[in-house]
Write a protein that holds these residues in place. Structure first.
Motif, PDB file in Angstrom:
ATOM      1  N   LEU A   1       4.723 -11.428 -17.723  1.00  0.00           N
ATOM      2  CA  LEU A   1       4.722 -12.142 -16.446  1.00  0.00           C
ATOM      3  C   LEU A   1       5.959 -11.779 -15.635  1.00  0.00           C
ATOM      4  O   LEU A   1       5.890 -11.592 -14.412  1.00  0.00           O
ATOM      5  CB  LEU A   1       4.657 -13.648 -16.698  1.00  0.00           C
ATOM      6  CG  LEU A   1       4.508 -14.547 -15.473  1.00  0.00           C
ATOM      7  CD1 LEU A   1       3.174 -14.302 -14.785  1.00  0.00           C
ATOM      8  CD2 LEU A   1       4.639 -16.016 -15.871  1.00  0.00           C
ATOM      9  N   GLU A   2       7.090 -11.652 -16.306  1.00  0.00           N
ATOM     10  CA  GLU A   2       8.319 -11.233 -15.618  1.00  0.00           C
ATOM     11  C   GLU A   2       8.182  -9.802 -15.102  1.00  0.00           C
ATOM     12  O   GLU A   2       8.633  -9.485 -13.987  1.00  0.00           O
ATOM     13  CB  GLU A   2       9.510 -11.345 -16.573  1.00  0.00           C
ATOM     14  CG  GLU A   2       9.780 -12.743 -17.105  1.00  0.00           C
ATOM     15  CD  GLU A   2      10.441 -13.648 -16.079  1.00  0.00           C
ATOM     16  OE1 GLU A   2      10.715 -13.173 -14.958  1.00  0.00           O
ATOM     17  OE2 GLU A   2      10.672 -14.827 -16.393  1.00  0.00           O
TER      18      GLU A   2
ATOM     19  N   THR B   1      11.151 -26.388 -19.031  1.00  0.00           N
ATOM     20  CA  THR B   1      10.852 -24.972 -19.199  1.00  0.00           C
ATOM     21  C   THR B   1      10.628 -24.336 -17.829  1.00  0.00           C
ATOM     22  O   THR B   1      10.209 -25.009 -16.878  1.00  0.00           O
ATOM     23  CB  THR B   1       9.613 -24.763 -20.081  1.00  0.00           C
ATOM     24  OG1 THR B   1       8.486 -25.423 -19.472  1.00  0.00           O
ATOM     25  CG2 THR B   1       9.846 -25.349 -21.472  1.00  0.00           C
TER      26      THR B   1
ATOM     27  N   GLU C   1       2.058 -18.510 -11.093  1.00  0.00           N
ATOM     28  CA  GLU C   1       1.521 -19.470 -12.065  1.00  0.00           C
ATOM     29  C   GLU C   1       0.229 -20.138 -11.581  1.00  0.00           C
ATOM     30  O   GLU C   1      -0.163 -21.180 -12.092  1.00  0.00           O
ATOM     31  CB  GLU C   1       2.567 -20.542 -12.375  1.00  0.00           C
ATOM     32  CG  GLU C   1       3.038 -21.319 -11.157  1.00  0.00           C
ATOM     33  CD  GLU C   1       4.048 -22.403 -11.467  1.00  0.00           C
ATOM     34  OE1 GLU C   1       4.705 -22.329 -12.530  1.00  0.00           O
ATOM     35  OE2 GLU C   1       4.176 -23.335 -10.643  1.00  0.00           O
TER      36      GLU C   1
ATOM     37  N   GLY D   1       0.174 -10.202 -16.981  1.00  0.00           N
ATOM     38  CA  GLY D   1       1.057 -11.317 -16.663  1.00  0.00           C
ATOM     39  C   GLY D   1       0.310 -12.642 -16.670  1.00  0.00           C
ATOM     40  O   GLY D   1      -0.363 -12.996 -15.695  1.00  0.00           O
TER      41      GLY D   1
ATOM     42  N   ALA E   1       0.560 -16.807 -17.203  1.00  0.00           N
ATOM     43  CA  ALA E   1       1.554 -17.877 -17.104  1.00  0.00           C
ATOM     44  C   ALA E   1       1.303 -19.031 -18.060  1.00  0.00           C
ATOM     45  O   ALA E   1       2.026 -20.020 -18.019  1.00  0.00           O
ATOM     46  CB  ALA E   1       1.601 -18.398 -15.661  1.00  0.00           C
ATOM     47  N   TRP E   2       0.309 -18.938 -18.907  1.00  0.00           N
ATOM     48  CA  TRP E   2       0.033 -20.017 -19.851  1.00  0.00           C
ATOM     49  C   TRP E   2       1.160 -20.098 -20.877  1.00  0.00           C
ATOM     50  O   TRP E   2       1.664 -19.066 -21.343  1.00  0.00           O
ATOM     51  CB  TRP E   2      -1.299 -19.781 -20.552  1.00  0.00           C
ATOM     52  CG  TRP E   2      -2.494 -19.835 -19.650  1.00  0.00           C
ATOM     53  CD1 TRP E   2      -2.479 -19.787 -18.282  1.00  0.00           C
ATOM     54  CD2 TRP E   2      -3.859 -19.923 -20.033  1.00  0.00           C
ATOM     55  NE1 TRP E   2      -3.757 -19.840 -17.803  1.00  0.00           N
ATOM     56  CE2 TRP E   2      -4.628 -19.930 -18.844  1.00  0.00           C
ATOM     57  CE3 TRP E   2      -4.511 -19.989 -21.254  1.00  0.00           C
ATOM     58  CZ2 TRP E   2      -6.019 -20.013 -18.856  1.00  0.00           C
ATOM     59  CZ3 TRP E   2      -5.894 -20.069 -21.267  1.00  0.00           C
ATOM     60  CH2 TRP E   2      -6.637 -20.084 -20.084  1.00  0.00           C
ATOM     61  N   PRO E   3       1.569 -21.304 -21.269  1.00  0.00           N
ATOM     62  CA  PRO E   3       2.696 -21.442 -22.197  1.00  0.00           C
ATOM     63  C   PRO E   3       2.496 -20.751 -23.542  1.00  0.00           C
ATOM     64  O   PRO E   3       3.470 -20.369 -24.187  1.00  0.00           O
ATOM     65  CB  PRO E   3       2.807 -22.972 -22.386  1.00  0.00           C
ATOM     66  CG  PRO E   3       2.173 -23.552 -21.159  1.00  0.00           C
ATOM     67  CD  PRO E   3       1.074 -22.608 -20.788  1.00  0.00           C
TER      68      PRO E   3
ATOM     69  N   GLY F   1       6.438 -20.326 -13.395  1.00  0.00           N
ATOM     70  CA  GLY F   1       6.144 -18.920 -13.184  1.00  0.00           C
ATOM     71  C   GLY F   1       7.004 -18.320 -12.091  1.00  0.00           C
ATOM     72  O   GLY F   1       7.321 -18.984 -11.094  1.00  0.00           O
TER      73      GLY F   1
ATOM     74  N   ASP G   1       3.153 -14.725 -24.221  1.00  0.00           N
ATOM     75  CA  ASP G   1       4.473 -14.118 -24.047  1.00  0.00           C
ATOM     76  C   ASP G   1       4.815 -14.054 -22.560  1.00  0.00           C
ATOM     77  O   ASP G   1       4.016 -13.594 -21.737  1.00  0.00           O
ATOM     78  CB  ASP G   1       4.452 -12.715 -24.665  1.00  0.00           C
ATOM     79  CG  ASP G   1       5.796 -12.007 -24.558  1.00  0.00           C
ATOM     80  OD1 ASP G   1       6.797 -12.651 -24.175  1.00  0.00           O
ATOM     81  OD2 ASP G   1       5.834 -10.798 -24.874  1.00  0.00           O
ATOM     82  N   ARG G   2       6.008 -14.509 -22.197  1.00  0.00           N
ATOM     83  CA  ARG G   2       6.417 -14.543 -20.795  1.00  0.00           C
ATOM     84  C   ARG G   2       6.872 -13.182 -20.271  1.00  0.00           C
ATOM     85  O   ARG G   2       6.861 -12.938 -19.057  1.00  0.00           O
ATOM     86  CB  ARG G   2       7.542 -15.565 -20.615  1.00  0.00           C
ATOM     87  CG  ARG G   2       7.952 -15.795 -19.170  1.00  0.00           C
ATOM     88  CD  ARG G   2       9.043 -16.855 -19.057  1.00  0.00           C
ATOM     89  NE  ARG G   2       9.539 -16.959 -17.692  1.00  0.00           N
ATOM     90  CZ  ARG G   2       9.025 -17.726 -16.748  1.00  0.00           C
ATOM     91  NH1 ARG G   2       7.966 -18.466 -17.023  1.00  0.00           N
ATOM     92  NH2 ARG G   2       9.544 -17.760 -15.532  1.00  0.00           N
TER      93      ARG G   2
ATOM     94  N   ASP H   1      -0.066 -13.640 -11.151  1.00  0.00           N
ATOM     95  CA  ASP H   1      -0.474 -13.967 -12.523  1.00  0.00           C
ATOM     96  C   ASP H   1      -1.991 -13.919 -12.637  1.00  0.00           C
ATOM     97  O   ASP H   1      -2.707 -14.013 -11.624  1.00  0.00           O
ATOM     98  CB  ASP H   1       0.055 -15.341 -12.938  1.00  0.00           C
ATOM     99  CG  ASP H   1      -0.605 -16.472 -12.158  1.00  0.00           C
ATOM    100  OD1 ASP H   1      -0.543 -16.441 -10.913  1.00  0.00           O
ATOM    101  OD2 ASP H   1      -1.183 -17.389 -12.780  1.00  0.00           O
TER     102      ASP H   1
END
Length: 485
Positions: free
Chosen positions: A63-64, A93, A184, A52, A54-56, A96, A59-60, A119
């Motif tokens: 993290l979810e 956007t 995040e 996970g 949190a960097w943009p 986190g 892939d999110r 994260d």
């Protein structure tokens, strides 16, 4: 580290619990933690397996998944109303996902907020790892894997300590407990302040425990009582309107990288102390950090002389430290024979406790503008800033924490500083000015957080759980003197 710290021991004894011998009370908590430790470790391994980040640029979805797995831990601990919450960033956007759960306090009992983050940092160059970064591996009493120490072990320490206290105290547990697991932190906590503001009452507490620091060394616990603040920015030097041929024009004028280097050299004195006037610096660290230990921990090459004056611990914790962390210049492989018209560097200045960041930023500006080499044009662009932090070690919460650490490890705990920064603590202090904040941790000098082969010492992890359980149980019994959020 290999040497013991020099510190004033803290008394690990305390008043007995009415109707129950305190040694029996400690033993009950220890037994509960020991019985469930295999399960605790298994769940930690499951968290480590989730990358996970949190960097943009990542892939999110993982993290979810990390947030949902963390939420499930709290549900399995018997907490109702577990929530996964987020705030949007300035660009719209989503931030986190944070995991929050709350057990309401009984009348007259304080509320304790337990913070950690789920994260993690990216793995980096995986060829440097001795095992797969997102597969938890036990070896020689340590657990290896990204996030094993920073900070998924902090999550598990909170959850396991709460579970043990719930089991041992049963209906006698009236302490309010709030879990706040951020999603995040390793990305700089971009929505931390708006998240606090949006959930101010939900997160309100009398004591806030931030489990994201380190102990003194394996076998010796510590309460982190000071953190340095931070300011950064960019220094640019301009000398020409445009690049010119170094053969045709070199000599009467120096190129921008050379002049910037001369300016950077003024930031420290001949001993390596930061030479910027107006910065707070003290030499009052209460523990002794041997030079050999520092060299080993920081991987200092043989023959390199250490910078600065005063004790090494003070140089790390209570004095400013300035580093150049970026430098714009052409790479050696693509360099041409030209005088470069401009060059810039990014600085990072760690601030001693007691320093106001805005005043430090202005001090850097004054210094670089006053020391412009050969009349070059200097452009100063301020960047981010964060406040330093110092614990009120006389507070009820700090006193209980030091007692609990000593009881769990069987040796006196020490008060240490950390050279790094946790800027969001300033937000906690501003929104909850009466809360007592404790910075604890499960790491040690060989944990290598953010680096390859990050690891957790399992023996100290077990003790960290016990220490927090003891702290919660004592606060449940005695409450706080003169506290309020």
């Amino acid at each position: 580290m290999t040497s013991s710290p020099t510190a004033t021991p803290h008394n690990s004894s305390g008043p007995t619990i009415p109707g129950l011998d305190e040694s029996s009370w400690t033993a009950d908590l220890r037994n509960s933690i020991d019985r469930s430790f295999d399960s605790t470790l298994s769940r930690l391994k499951e968290l480590v397996a989730i990358p996970g980040i949190a960097w943009p640029s990542f892939d999110r979805a993982p993290l979810e998944r990390s947030a949902e797995a963390t939420a499930e831990l709290l549900r399995s601990a018997g907490l109702d109303g577990v929530q996964i919450l987020a705030c949007n960033k300035a660009d719209g956007t989503p931030g986190g996902p944070a995991v929050v759960a709350r057990r309401a306090a009984a009348a007259g009992k304080p509320t304790i907020l337990l913070y950690a983050h789920h994260d993690v940092q990216p793995a980096g160059d995986e060829t440097l790892w001795e095992s797969k970064p997102f597969t938890a591996v036990e070896k020689d009493g340590r657990l290896y894997g990204r996030g094993a120490a920073d900070d998924k072990a902090g999550i598990m320490a909170h959850v396991a300590a709460y579970a043990a206290v719930s089991e041992v105290l049963g209906d006698a547990l009236g302490l309010g407990v709030t879990f706040f697991f951020e999603g995040e932190e390793e990305a700089g906590s971009p929505t931390f302040r708006p998240f606090l503001e949006a959930n101010r009452e939900l997160l309100r507490a009398d004591v806030i425990v931030v489990a994201d620091s380190s102990n003194w060394k394996v076998g010796i616990p510590a309460l982190t009582t000071s953190l340095r603040g931070l300011v950064d920015g960019v220094i640019e030097v301009q000398v020409l309107e445009h690049a010119v041929h170094s053969g045709m024009y070199g000599g009467p004028v120096l190129d921008a990288p050379t002049l910037l280097s001369r300016l950077i050299a003024t930031l420290h004195d001949h001993e390596g102390n930061v030479a910027i006037e107006g910065l707070v610096a003290t030499d009052n660290a209460t523990v002794d950090l041997p030079e050999a230990d520092y060299r080993a921990d920081a991987s200092v090459l043989d023959g390199v002389r250490l910078a600065g004056s005063g004790s090494i611990a003070s140089r790390l914790w209570t004095k400013p430290a300035l580093s150049i962390i970026g430098f714009d210049a052409p790479g050696v492989d693509v360099a041409s024979n030209t005088l470069l018209p401009r060059a810039r560097a990014k600085f990072s200045l760690r601030l001693a406790p007691g320093q106001v960041p805005s005043e430090a930023m202005e001090a850097v500006r004054r210094h670089v503008e006053a020391n412009a080499p050969f009349g070059a044009k200097v452009i100063f662009t301020p960047g981010e800033s964060g406040n330093p932090f110092q614990t009120d070690t006389s507070s009820a919460a700090a006193t209980v924490a030091m007692w609990a650490l000593g009881e769990a490890w069987g040796v006196p705990a020490v008060e240490t500083g950390i050279g790094g920064s946790i800027p969001f603590i300033a937000d906690l202090l501003e929104l909850y000015p009466h809360a007592q904040i404790l910075v604890t941790g499960v790491e040690d000098p060989d944990s290598r957080a953010h680096s390859a082969n990050e690891s957790l010492h399992l023996g100290d992890f077990r003790k960290a759980i016990l220490a927090e359980a003891l702290m919660l149980a004592r606060l449940n019994r005695d409450g706080l003197q003169g506290s309020g959020a």
